[in-house]
Design an enzyme around this catalytic site. Structure first.
Site, PDB file in Angstrom:
ATOM      1  N   TYR D  51       0.854  -1.190   0.000  1.00 27.19           N
ATOM      2  CA  TYR D  51       0.000   0.000   0.000  1.00 27.19           C
ATOM      3  C   TYR D  51       0.889   1.239   0.000  1.00 27.19           C
ATOM      4  O   TYR D  51       1.994   1.230   0.568  1.00 27.19           O
ATOM      5  CB  TYR D  51      -0.900   0.004   1.249  1.00 27.19           C
ATOM      6  CG  TYR D  51      -1.986  -1.051   1.227  1.00 27.19           C
ATOM      7  CD1 TYR D  51      -1.677  -2.398   1.366  1.00 27.19           C
ATOM      8  CD2 TYR D  51      -3.324  -0.702   1.077  1.00 27.19           C
ATOM      9  CE1 TYR D  51      -2.666  -3.373   1.354  1.00 27.19           C
ATOM     10  CE2 TYR D  51      -4.333  -1.671   1.075  1.00 27.19           C
ATOM     11  CZ  TYR D  51      -3.996  -2.995   1.205  1.00 27.19           C
ATOM     12  OH  TYR D  51      -4.978  -3.962   1.190  1.00 27.19           O
ATOM     13  N   GLU D  52       0.386   2.312  -0.590  1.00 27.28           N
ATOM     14  CA  GLU D  52       1.240   3.484  -0.792  1.00 27.28           C
ATOM     15  C   GLU D  52       1.654   4.163   0.514  1.00 27.28           C
ATOM     16  O   GLU D  52       2.563   4.979   0.528  1.00 27.28           O
ATOM     17  CB  GLU D  52       0.570   4.487  -1.744  1.00 27.28           C
ATOM     18  CG  GLU D  52      -0.700   5.093  -1.202  1.00 27.28           C
ATOM     19  CD  GLU D  52      -1.504   5.823  -2.275  1.00 27.28           C
ATOM     20  OE1 GLU D  52      -1.211   5.676  -3.467  1.00 27.28           O
ATOM     21  OE2 GLU D  52      -2.443   6.541  -1.906  1.00 27.28           O
TER      22      GLU D  52
END
Lengths: 256, 284, 284, 256
Positions: D51-52
Site C-alpha cells: 500500500y502506498e
C-alpha cells in the site's frame, strides 16, 4: 607548574577549543575525530558529532579507527543510510562545522587528498576526496587540522580536491557559495585564520615555544602574520588528561 | 524469490567476466567472503564499483580481477594506503586499472538514483574542485524554476550487487541493522544480487516496524556465511577486527608478501574459514 | 535545540497569517490537535500543503483559514468526499480556495527535495495525463546522459511544518514509528516546525539503532498533547477512530451542522480535550 | 447446488482470481483492496501486497478503511517512508501489478478521479489522482475494478487523471511507455481485456445471468465483444465464505 606535551597534543587541544557546545559537526576521521571528541569530553558536552557513515549525535568512548566503527553506531542517537546522510543532513545545510584534514593545503585553504603529480600518471595516488568536496561547501564553516611541513603546506596544489577560498582566494565567493568556507586552520605550530580582505590563511596565534622561523621553515609559501599575533594558551591539565585517556583507551581497543 | 545457494554456486551463476560489480558495505558488513570467492573463481575484467574500496578491493585488484574501479575514497581507513590499488594505478601491476572517480555525495546519490530507476542524480556538489576536469561523467543541469546549476552523475546500475546482511528468514527476506550504508540502494539498483548473511532463522526478529528489510523478491541469492564480513563486522554478532586492518598495511606493501598471504588465506581456503570469526565478540 | 512550549504558545509564535503551512501524517499521526489550535487562533490566508487533505484540512478550510491548497488526494479515506473542501472549491464558501494539484509521487518527491535542499525534484511521472495542462509548476528536464525527459516539480519548503510524533525525550529528540509518511522530510524542509507528541519521557525507548528519530536541533517547538492525533492514530498508543471518519461524512455535508460541530468540539475546547483519546486502545 | 451472491461479490471474486501467487501488487483502497486480500486468503497466499502508505508485504486480517490503517503496518514485513515507497518501490519498477479503481473510465481504460466539468469551474470536484498517475505507468500491468453504469463508463473523459492506453488507444506506446498498462478491467457485469490491435477494452467474459443488453445499457460507449466470449465462473463456496468473513470482520472492526 608547566606541563609537558607534544606538538600534536597542542594541535588537538587547540582544535578542540574551536568547537562550541551548540555546534553540529561533520567529523572527518583521524585528527578531526580526536579533536571533536576531546571537545565533547571537556567544554562542549552537548556538541552534536556526525560521521558520514550515518551516525548522528554519536558519543564514542574510544576513537574510531574507521569512519564506521561499531562504537559510533552503538553510541549514536540514531543511524541513517549514507545517501540520506549526504542528501538530508550534509546537503540539507544542517552542519554548522565541517572538520577536515588533508594531505596538502595551499594558502587559501584549498585541499588536496587526490594525487601528487599528473592525475593520469600519478607520482603518488592518494585516497581521494570522499566526503570532502561537498563538506567544503555545504557546512556553514570549515575547520582544518593539519601538521605543518613543506610537503603538506605547498605553494601550489597539484589537484584541488575540496575548495577552500579558491585558487586566488576569490573563487569561492565568485561561484556564489554562501557558506563561509575555512575559518580556522589548526596546526602543530600555530593557528591560521583567513585575512578578511584577501582570504589568505594568516597566522593569528603561535603555540608556546614555537618561533616564527619554525613556521616559515615548515611552510611551502611565505606565510603572512596578523598584525597582532597572540600566544596560544598551552594545554591545561584537564585537557591533557582527557586526551591521553581517550588515546590510551583507543589503543587498547584497537589492539594495535 | 531469492534462491538459497552455497557461495561457490552463487558466484558461479551470478558473476561473469566483464561485469560491473558493486560490493558494498560502509565499513560495516563488508562482504569479504563473497569477494574472496570471486578471487578464487578468477573473475577477470570486472568493473568494480564501491564508495570506499578498502581491503576487499585491494585484495581483488591485487589478484587481477579488475580492469576498472569506480570509487570515491580508496584507502585503509585510519591506517594508510591501499598499496595494491596504488600499485595497479601507479605501476599497472598486475594489470592496468582505469579509474572513474567521484565524491562520496555523488556516489551515494548515484546509487540512490539507480534504486529509484532514474537515469541520473543531481546534487549541490563538485563546486570549485578539479574532479570534473578529469571525469567527463560529471556534468551539469539547470533548475527549471530557479535557474541554478546543479552537478549531475549517471545513476549506478550494476550488473551484480553483493552485500552482507545480518540474517535472513526461511523465505529469504533479509534484515540489516546498524550502519546500513547504501546497501539497500545497491540491491535495488542491481540486475542480479547476492546477499551473504550471518544466519538463516525462522524469525527475523526485526526490532521495529521500520526495520531495514529487503524482501526476498528483491534478491537473487541468499547465502549463509557466518563471519562472512570479517575483518569488517556485523552489528550484534562480532566487532571490527581493527588489528587485521593495521596488519594489512605490512602484508600488502610488497607484492611477494601479498601473494603469499592470498595463497594461504584465500586461494587455499573456502567460505567455511570465516566461521571462526562469527563467534568472536570483542568486549567494547 | 527545540523549545518545550504549550500548544497555544507554539502556534502563536510560529504560525502567521499568510504562511505556507504543511501539516503532515499519512493517515497515521495526523496532527489534529495542532490543526484545531490554528483554527481557534483564527489564522487566515494560509497556503495549506498536504498530500492527503482529509478531515483536518476539511475542518481548517471550512473554518476559513486557507486561501490555497497544495495537495495530491483530497477525500475522506474509504468514506467519500471532503464536503467542506468541495464547498470551497465549487461554491467559494466560506471563501475562495485556489488549488495547486499534484500526484502523490510528485509531492513525496517535492518534500524529499526540500529536505535535501534541492530546488526541484524529478520523477518518471505525469505521463499521458492532464494535470500538467492545469498546473504550470509541472515542467520537464532532459537527462544529460540518455536524453530522456523527466517530469519536474519545485521543492516544497514550507514556512511551517507541523507533525505529531510518538514521544520526545527531555532534550527534545523525537521518535516516530510505524507509518512515517513524509514527516521527516517535512520537518527537515520547513523553516519553522512544531512537533506534538504523545508523551515526554526520560528515555526514547528507540527499538533499533536505525529508528526514525528527529534530533532536537531540527525542531522548533515540542509540545506534549496526549491523544493529539485523534481521530488519526498513534502506533502503540491508540488505534484509528474509523467511526469518527464515517460520522464526519454526515456532520460535514451541511454548513450548519459543520459549524455547530466545530463550535462545540473545537472553538469551545482546548488541547486537553484530546487526552481522553490517549488511553483508548481498541482491540484489534 | 447454486449459490446466491451479489454482483459486487462476483466482481470482487473475479478480480481476486486475476492475481497470482508471485505477484507484487500495489493496492488501491476500496474494491482493489478487497480483491487483493481475497486472493491472498484463497489461491495466492504468497502474494505480496503493498500500500502506498509504505507497508510492504502486509497481511491485514480486516480490510483497511484508509490506505494507512494500523492493521497494515502491524502485519507488514516492513514499513518504509512514503517518498521511498514512490521512489524505490513504485518508480523502481518493483510492482508486477497496480490495482486501481476510479470514478470514470473510457474505452481505452483511461481513468478520471479528478473532476467532472471544467477543471477550473468544476461541477463535481473528485478527490484527485493520489498515486494513480504514476501507478499507471510504473507497474508492469494494471488491473482495474469498477462497477458499470453510464456515469462511470463514459464516451469521453472530462479529465485524464491516469493514462490507460491513451485517448485513442495509441498514445501509451507513442509516448514510449514500456509497461503494459490496463490488461484487465473487472466489472460487476463482465470482464474486459484490451483488443490486441486497437487496445479498446473488449468484453471477453460475461458473468452468469448477465445479458449483453445489460452491459450495453450500462456503458456510455457501444462496447465491443470479443469473437469468443465465455461465461465467468460463478463464485464458489470457499471464495464467498472467505469474502463474507473478511467483510464481517471489517465491519465489526470499523464500528460502522
Amino acid at each position: 607548574m608547566s606541563l609537558s606535551y607534544s606538538p600534536n597534543e597542542m594541535m588537538t587541544v587547540a582544535a578542540a577549543r574551536a568547537l562550541r557546545n551548540e555546534d553540529v559537526c561533520f567529523v572527518g576521521i583521524g585528527a578531526p575525530s580526536a579533536a571533536c571528541n576531546l571537545a565533547r569530553m571537556t567544554h562542549a558536552p552537548q556538541i552534536t558529532l556526525i560521521y558520514e557513515s550515518g551516525t548522528i549525535a554519536t558519543k564514542p568512548n574510544v576513537l574510531p579507527l574507521s569512519i564506521g566503527d561499531g562504537e559510533l553506531c552503538d553510541t549514536a542517537l540514531t543511524t541513517v543510510p549514507v545517501p540520506e546522510m549526504f542528501r538530508y543532513w550534509l546537503q540539507g545545510g544542517r552542519m554548522t562545522v565541517g572538520f577536515l584534514g588533508g594531505a596538502q593545503i595551499d594558502r587559501f585553504a584549498n585541499l588536496n587528498t587526490t594525487v601528487v603529480g599528473d592525475y593520469h600518471k600519478p607520482k603518488v595516488r592518494l585516497p581521494g576526496g570522499g566526503g570532502a568536496p561537498e563538506i567544503a561547501t555545504n557546512c556553514h564553516e570549515i575547520f582544518i587540522i593539519m601538521a605543518m611541513g613543506k610537503r603538506a603546506f605547498v605553494d601550489k596544489l597539484p589537484f584541488i580536491t575540496s575548495m577552500g577560498h579558491g585558487p586566488t582566494g576569490r573563487e569561492r565567493r565568485a561561484l556564489g557559495v554562501k557558506s563561509k568556507g575555512p575559518t580556522r586552520l589548526i596546526t602543530d605550530l600555530c593557528l591560521f585564520e583567513p585575512d578578511p580582505e584577501t582570504q589568505e590563511m594568516t597566522v593569528v596565534s603561535i603555540h608556546p615555544g614555537v618561533t616564527r622561523e619554525q613556521i616559515i621553515e615548515n611552510c611551502g609559501w611565505t606565510p603572512s602574520f596578523a598584525a597582532h599575533v597572540v600566544e596560544t594558551r598551552a594545554p591545561d591539565a584537564k585537557e591533557l588528561e582527557v586526551l591521553r585517556d581517550i588515546q590510551a583507551r583507543t589503543k587498547a581497543a584497537h589492539g594495535g | 524469490m531469492a534462491k538459497f545457494l552455497d557461495l561457490a554456486t552463487a558466484v558461479a551463476e551470478m558473476v561473469h567476466d566483464g561485469d560491473v560489480l558493486a560490493l558494498e558495505g560502509f565499513t560495516h558488513l563488508i562482504p569479504f567472503a563473497a569477494g574472496h570467492e570471486i578471487i578464487r573463481q578468477k573473475r577477470r575484467d570486472l568493473t568494480l564499483v564501491r564508495m570506499t574500496p578498502d581491503l576487499i578491493y585491494d585484495q581483488m585488484i591485487g589478484m587481477g580481477c579488475a580492469s576498472k574501479l569506480v570509487f570515491s575514497w580508496g584507502g585503509n581507513p585510519g591506517v594508510g594506503s591501499t598499496h595494491r590499488i596504488r600499485d595497479a594505478v601507479e605501476n599497472q601491476w598486475p594489470r592496468p586499472l582505469a579509474l572513474e572517480e567521484h565524491s562520496h555525495a555523488a556516489m551515494a546519490n548515484a546509487y540512490e538514483a539507480g534504486a529509484a530507476n532514474l537515469p541520473f542524480a543531481m546534487l549541490r556538489g563538485y563546486i570549485g574542485v578539479d574532479l570534473p576536469k578529469v571525469n567527463p561523467q560529471i556534468r551539469k543541469i539547470t533548475c527549471p524554476y530557479t535557474g541554478e546549476e546543479l552537478a549531475t552523475v549517471p545513476a549506478i546500475r550494476p550488473d551484480v550487487g553483493v552485500i552482507h546482511a545480518l540474517r535472513a528468514d526461511r523465505e529469504g527476506n533479509v534484515l540489516l541493522e546498524g550502519i546500513t550504508g547504501c546497501q539497500k540502494e545497491v540491491v535495488l539498483a542491481s540486475k542480479r544480487t547476492i546477499v551473504t548473511v550471518e544466519e538463516i532463522v525462522d524469525d527475523l526478529r526485526a526490532p521495529s516496524p521500520n526495520s531495514v528489510i529487503l524482501p526476498s523478491w528483491t534478491i537473487g541469492a541468499v547465502v549463509a556465511v557466518p563471519g562472512g564480513a570479517h575483518p569488517s563486522y556485523a552489528h550484534g554478532y562480532y566487532t571490527r577486527d581493527n588489528s587485521y586492518y593495521i596488519a594489512w598495511d605490512k602484508i600488502s606493501r610488497e607484492r611477494e608478501t601479498f601473494l603469499a598471504w592470498m595463497e594461504e588465506n584465500v586461494m587455499n581456503k573456502g567460505p567455511d574459514a570465516f566461521a571462526v570469526h562469527a563467534g568472536r565478540r570483542a568486549a567494547s
